[in-house]
Write a protein that holds these residues in place. Structure first.
Motif, PDB file in Angstrom:
ATOM      1  N   GLU A 173       0.878  -1.197  -0.090  1.00 29.50           N
ATOM      2  CA  GLU A 173       0.110   0.063   0.249  1.00 29.50           C
ATOM      3  C   GLU A 173       0.799   1.121  -0.037  1.00 29.50           C
ATOM      4  OE1 GLU A 173      -3.013  -0.085  -0.743  1.00 29.50           O
ATOM      5  OE2 GLU A 173      -2.998  -2.106  -1.059  1.00 29.50           O
ATOM      6  N   THR A 174       1.847   1.072   0.635  1.00 30.75           N
ATOM      7  CA  THR A 174       2.912   2.431   0.477  1.00 30.75           C
ATOM      8  C   THR A 174       3.336   2.513  -0.816  1.00 30.75           C
ATOM      9  OG1 THR A 174       4.597   1.086   1.605  1.00 30.75           O
ATOM     10  CG2 THR A 174       3.535   2.406   3.037  1.00 30.75           C
ATOM     11  N   GLU A 231      -3.006  -2.502  10.248  1.00 32.43           N
ATOM     12  CA  GLU A 231      -3.756  -1.080  10.303  1.00 32.43           C
ATOM     13  C   GLU A 231      -3.139  -0.035   9.866  1.00 32.43           C
ATOM     14  OE1 GLU A 231      -4.690   2.673  12.023  1.00 32.43           O
ATOM     15  OE2 GLU A 231      -2.606   1.541  12.227  1.00 32.43           O
ATOM     16  N   ARG A 232      -1.580   0.220   9.705  1.00 29.88           N
ATOM     17  CA  ARG A 232      -1.216   1.322   8.900  1.00 29.88           C
ATOM     18  C   ARG A 232      -1.651   1.115   7.582  1.00 29.88           C
ATOM     19  NH1 ARG A 232      -2.282   4.709  10.915  1.00 29.88           N
ATOM     20  NH2 ARG A 232      -0.767   5.760   9.763  1.00 29.88           N
ATOM     21  N   ALA A 233      -1.383  -0.360   6.883  1.00 26.09           N
ATOM     22  CA  ALA A 233      -1.517  -0.377   5.576  1.00 26.09           C
ATOM     23  C   ALA A 233      -3.116   0.055   5.203  1.00 26.09           C
ATOM     24  CB  ALA A 233      -1.519  -2.069   5.312  1.00 26.09           C
ATOM     25  N   PHE A 234      -4.140  -0.234   6.105  1.00 24.82           N
ATOM     26  CA  PHE A 234      -5.492   0.170   5.962  1.00 24.82           C
ATOM     27  C   PHE A 234      -5.553   1.449   5.741  1.00 24.82           C
ATOM     28  CE2 PHE A 234      -9.458   1.314   7.904  1.00 24.82           C
ATOM     29  CZ  PHE A 234     -10.387   0.755   7.108  1.00 24.82           C
ATOM     30  N   GLU A 235      -5.010   2.236   6.752  1.00 26.26           N
ATOM     31  CA  GLU A 235      -5.047   3.745   6.676  1.00 26.26           C
ATOM     32  C   GLU A 235      -4.482   4.409   5.601  1.00 26.26           C
ATOM     33  OE1 GLU A 235      -4.676   7.633   9.648  1.00 26.26           O
ATOM     34  OE2 GLU A 235      -4.189   5.758  10.310  1.00 26.26           O
ATOM     35  N   CYS A 236      -3.376   3.798   5.212  1.00 28.52           N
ATOM     36  CA  CYS A 236      -2.525   4.078   3.978  1.00 28.52           C
ATOM     37  C   CYS A 236      -3.461   4.154   2.482  1.00 28.52           C
ATOM     38  CB  CYS A 236      -1.389   3.256   3.795  1.00 28.52           C
ATOM     39  SG  CYS A 236      -0.269   4.000   2.235  1.00 28.52           S
ATOM     40  N   TYR A 244      -8.000  10.949  -9.700  1.00 26.94           N
ATOM     41  CA  TYR A 244      -7.069  10.161 -10.097  1.00 26.94           C
ATOM     42  C   TYR A 244      -7.841   8.611  -9.781  1.00 26.94           C
ATOM     43  CZ  TYR A 244      -2.504   8.057 -11.117  1.00 26.94           C
ATOM     44  OH  TYR A 244      -1.239   7.222 -11.645  1.00 26.94           O
ATOM     45  N   PRO A 245      -7.731   7.646 -10.795  1.00 29.87           N
ATOM     46  CA  PRO A 245      -8.411   6.427 -10.523  1.00 29.87           C
ATOM     47  C   PRO A 245      -7.469   5.669  -9.620  1.00 29.87           C
ATOM     48  CG  PRO A 245      -7.293   6.382 -12.423  1.00 29.87           C
ATOM     49  CD  PRO A 245      -7.191   7.742 -12.155  1.00 29.87           C
ATOM     50  N   TYR A 246      -8.098   5.118  -8.445  1.00 34.46           N
ATOM     51  CA  TYR A 246      -7.524   4.142  -7.489  1.00 34.46           C
ATOM     52  C   TYR A 246      -7.966   3.251  -7.020  1.00 34.46           C
ATOM     53  CZ  TYR A 246      -3.633   3.814  -4.011  1.00 34.46           C
ATOM     54  OH  TYR A 246      -2.532   3.688  -3.247  1.00 34.46           O
ATOM     55  N   ALA A 247      -7.535   1.742  -7.291  1.00 35.40           N
ATOM     56  CA  ALA A 247      -8.216   0.433  -6.946  1.00 35.40           C
ATOM     57  C   ALA A 247      -8.109   0.082  -5.599  1.00 35.40           C
ATOM     58  CB  ALA A 247      -7.586  -0.566  -7.806  1.00 35.40           C
ATOM     59  N   PRO A 248      -9.143  -0.586  -4.967  1.00 40.16           N
ATOM     60  CA  PRO A 248      -8.835  -1.148  -3.636  1.00 40.16           C
ATOM     61  C   PRO A 248      -7.668  -2.228  -3.389  1.00 40.16           C
ATOM     62  CG  PRO A 248     -11.018  -1.423  -4.418  1.00 40.16           C
ATOM     63  CD  PRO A 248     -10.202  -0.944  -5.620  1.00 40.16           C
ATOM     64  N   PRO A 249      -7.258  -2.620  -2.380  1.00 38.78           N
ATOM     65  CA  PRO A 249      -6.121  -3.685  -2.268  1.00 38.78           C
ATOM     66  C   PRO A 249      -6.434  -4.631  -2.962  1.00 38.78           C
ATOM     67  CG  PRO A 249      -6.476  -2.512  -0.280  1.00 38.78           C
ATOM     68  CD  PRO A 249      -7.613  -2.205  -1.095  1.00 38.78           C
ATOM     69  N   SER A 250      -5.566  -5.430  -3.048  1.00 39.46           N
ATOM     70  CA  SER A 250      -5.654  -7.015  -3.596  1.00 39.46           C
ATOM     71  C   SER A 250      -6.568  -7.665  -2.698  1.00 39.46           C
ATOM     72  CB  SER A 250      -4.388  -7.756  -3.864  1.00 39.46           C
ATOM     73  OG  SER A 250      -3.639  -8.023  -2.583  1.00 39.46           O
ATOM     74  N   GLY A 251      -7.245  -8.889  -3.119  1.00 43.31           N
ATOM     75  CA  GLY A 251      -8.235  -9.500  -2.233  1.00 43.31           C
ATOM     76  C   GLY A 251      -7.572 -10.112  -1.188  1.00 43.31           C
ATOM     77  N   GLY A 306     -17.201  -5.908   0.549  1.00 39.55           N
ATOM     78  CA  GLY A 306     -16.019  -5.624   1.370  1.00 39.55           C
ATOM     79  C   GLY A 306     -15.565  -4.401   1.538  1.00 39.55           C
ATOM     80  N   VAL A 307     -15.481  -3.772   0.557  1.00 41.79           N
ATOM     81  CA  VAL A 307     -15.031  -2.225   0.431  1.00 41.79           C
ATOM     82  C   VAL A 307     -16.028  -1.277   1.259  1.00 41.79           C
ATOM     83  CG1 VAL A 307     -14.582  -0.340  -1.060  1.00 41.79           C
ATOM     84  CG2 VAL A 307     -13.754  -2.551  -1.859  1.00 41.79           C
TER      85      VAL A 307
END
Length: 361
Positions: free
Chosen positions: A86-87, A217-222, A235-242, A321-322
């Motif tokens: 995520e970072t 938790e930091r990945a979630f907030e990022c 800017y288009p931005y996708a959710p994290p991988s499954g 989920g999102v």
């Protein structure tokens, strides 16, 4: 001829005439001078009074230098991979935005005191917020804290406000480098530290998490704040991988029983109704999360120490989920959550409100 004498000269084994001849030659021949210097340095290692033990910090310095020149593939622990990913995704977004967009307005929001709270910031301000709160993990690992040495114990909101106030000018793009440097340092440190580091305690002021959950938790907030930034700059931005999204949802689900209990002590949730013993785990709510990263969780309703059980489920909530993550982030309220609901209405209301209460600046 003189080149063949360089070894003997380095060992001080030449005659006086040979020494003068070699040294006269070295003043005008750069290749021989370089070779002579290399041989002389090698000879110094043969001295008996020379300590040949390696500097214990040499490995660390060599690795740091190598990583600085060319980031290497290091074995990142599985529990730190979502933060690493995520970072990296946020940094890729930041590389693509222009100077003016660093000052684009971003409206941060979370759920507090049974209502949505909003705070105005900018793209650069959000990066400062991430830098300040990630500093909690840095401090736990013995790394440099962006708030400086001997900083008092502050919660994430207090740390953010303190960081913003300490800046001598409005936040700008110069914050990207220290934020990214810090995120790299966190990943490198946990990767080299070994297995035991996963359970190191990270204190957030009024609660604490083991390091493996703190980085999740930091990945979630990022991700959530990267999405805030992406919306601000169109800017288009996708959710994290499954798999990463599943880990984030799982963390929130594991925190929900304690959040329900905390709200109950404050008079904001219904009383416990089940008898919580070894043979009777109490009531639970079946949380069904759909889509990528989804799954099934049974949330204990009557005690944070109890285990949720499908045999004692009194209600069911089904959510995307999102959208569930948006609720946990306080971006939507419990009333706005488009959840399929069945069963005990009070239990459903308590769990949805508890999910939103996990949010903060």
């Amino acid at each position: 001829m003189l080149k063949s004498l360089l070894g003997a000269w380095a060992l001080s084994a030449c005659s006086g005439a040979e020494t003068r001849a070699v040294e006269d030659h070295l003043t005008g021949c750069a290749p021989c001078a370089d070779e002579a210097l290399r041989l002389r340095d090698a000879v110094t290692l043969l001295h008996e009074d020379r300590d040949l033990d390696l500097d214990p910090l040499l490995r660390s310095r060599v690795l740091e230098n190598c990583l600085g020149r060319r980031p290497a593939r290091i074995p990142v622990p599985a529990w730190a991979v979502p933060y690493d990913a995520e970072t990296a995704r946020l940094d890729a977004l930041l590389r693509d935005i222009g100077e003016a967009e660093w000052h684009a307005p971003v409206r941060l929001k979370w759920y507090e005191d049974e209502r949505t709270v909003r705070r105005k910031s900018t793209v650069a301000g959000v990066i400062g917020h991430l830098l300040a709160v990630d500093g909690l993990v840095s401090g736990a690992l013995g790394l440099e804290d962006p708030l400086g040495p001997d900083v008092p114990e502050l919660n994430p909101t207090e740390r953010t406000e303190a960081f913003w106030e300490a800046l001598d000018r409005p936040p700008n793009r110069t914050l990207r480098a220290p934020w990214r440097e810090q995120s790299h340092a966190l990943v490198r440190t946990v990767s080299f530290a070994g297995r035991g580091i996963a359970n190191l305690t990270v204190t957030y002021g009024d609660f604490a998490l083991p390091l493996k959950d703190a980085l999740l938790e930091r990945a979630f907030e990022c991700w959530l704040h990267a999405d805030d930034i992406a919306n601000a700059v169109a800017y288009p931005y996708a959710p994290p991988s499954g798999p990463h999204l599943h880990g984030m949802i799982d963390l929130a689900a594991r925190l929900l029983p304690a959040a329900v209990a905390h709200r109950r002590r404050a008079g904001l949730a219904g009383p416990p109704r089940g008898l919580v013993t070894a043979g009777a785990p109490g009531r639970s709510l079946h949380l069904e999360v759909e889509g990528a990263g989804g799954g099934h969780w049974y949330i204990a309703l009557d005690s944070p120490a109890a285990l949720g059980s499908p045999d004692h489920s009194v209600a069911q909530v089904a959510m995307d989920g999102v959208e569930f993550c948006q609720l946990v982030a306080g971006h939507i309220t419990p009333e706005e959550a488009a959840a399929g609901q069945d069963g005990d209405r009070e239990a459903i209301r308590d769990v949805l409100a508890a999910a939103a209460s996990l949010s903060r600046l």
